[in-house]
Scaffold this active site. Structure first.
Site, PDB file in Angstrom:
ATOM      1  CB  SER A 180      -0.853  -0.044   1.272  1.00 43.43           C
ATOM      2  OG  SER A 180      -1.313   1.231   1.651  1.00 43.43           O
ATOM      3  CE1 TYR A 219      -5.121  -1.625   4.520  1.00 45.54           C
ATOM      4  CE2 TYR A 219      -3.924   0.425   4.185  1.00 45.54           C
ATOM      5  CZ  TYR A 219      -4.528  -0.704   3.671  1.00 45.54           C
ATOM      6  OH  TYR A 219      -4.544  -0.924   2.310  1.00 45.54           O
TER       7      TYR A 219
END
Ligand code: NAP
Length: 253
Positions: free
Chosen positions: A145, A158
């Site tokens: 990510s 996350y």
């Protein structure tokens, strides 16, 4: 010829998080490149199956909850029973929970870390053992990510998980490259899927994000196709431990 090296004909690929979003896009791409694709998710992958069937490709679903580590051998064995071998693992399933860091519960922290990091390791380990047993290498592609590089905000678990995925990708590549196993990752930018629905619904945040993306648009599941097929193919046989950004130029900014 070089384009033959990109073909996945005869390969067996497993993609987690296969019923929607980036996982669905990558299943379609791998199947178009010739792979037989097993898609893992909790809910049905019917839509993915019909997209692949339309192209004449092969797909079957493995319904499993990836928050339960007992499903690791179940997934691998189900695919082995059907096809007899595996060649490709795409660790795509992931969740994001948005909350101010001071309010994140231990339960939510663990939920994200378990799926986005622990399961990536455990599936990679199980597949690598199988690749070693088969004796002709294999591919692992993790989904990282922008938060593998940047802090993000209101997503502490996350960000931690995705930063770790980048490091884990390098570490596993160091250990397994000599077995002909390629471990790499793709870091998607801001992509239009369920994962970003909340962000895209927020007009202000959505506008700020769009303005910062050099390509001037949100990414789509189809944008993952080239990178995933490349990393899963013989064309990438000397690419180890690298994370490829598919981000419309976000990191270049
Ligand atoms: P998504 O649309 O929310 O899809 C998530 C997928 O993961 C679904 O197929 C879901 O299946 C599966 N999944 C979630 N929890 C699961 C569980 N416990 N067991 C089995 N499957 C589970 O997400 P996405 O945007 O396509 O994201 C895919 C990956 O890309 C994630 O790792 C995400 O972090 C990463 N990513 C996305 C973006 C973005 O902008 N969208 C950017 C960077 C990275 P079920 O419906 O069955 O739960």
């Amino acid at each position: 010829m070089i384009l033959d090296d990109f073909s996945l004909k005869g390969k067996v690929a497993v993609v987690t998080g296969a019923n929607t979003g980036l996982g669905q896009g990558m299943c379609v791409a791998l199947a178009q490149a010739g792979a037989k694709v097993a898609g893992v998710a909790r809910r049905s992958c019917e839509e993915t199956a019909s997209l692949i069937a339309k192209d004449g490709g092969e797909f079957f679903e493995v319904l499993a909850d990836l928050s339960d580590t007992r499903n690791v051998p179940v997934i691998l064995n189900t695919v082995l029973e059907k096809y007899g071998c595996v060649d490709i693992l795409v660790n795509n399933a992931g969740i994001i929970l948005r909350e101010d860091a001071v309010n994140v519960t231990e339960e939510d922290w663990n939920k994200v870390i378990n799926l986005n990091l622990n399961m990536v390791f455990l599936l990679s380990q199980a597949f690598a053992r199988q690749y070693m047993k088969q004796g002709h290498g294999g591919k692992i592609v993790n989904v990282a990510s922008m938060t593998s590089y940047q802090g993000g905000i209101r997503i502490p678990a996350y960000t931690s998980s995705k930063s770790a995925v980048l490091g884990l990708t390098r570490e596993l590549a160091n250990e397994w490259a000599r077995f002909g196993i390629n471990v790499n990752a793709i870091a998607p930018g801001y992509m239009a899927t369920n994962n970003t629905a909340q962000l895209r619904d927020d007009e202000k945040r959505s506008g700020e994000i769009l303005e910062r993306i050099p390509a001037g648009r949100w990414g789509t599941p189809k944008d993952m196709a080239g990178a995933v097929v490349f990393l899963c193919s013989d064309a990438a046989s000397y690419v180890h431990g690298f994370t490829v950004a598919v981000d419309g130029g976000w990191l270049a900014r």
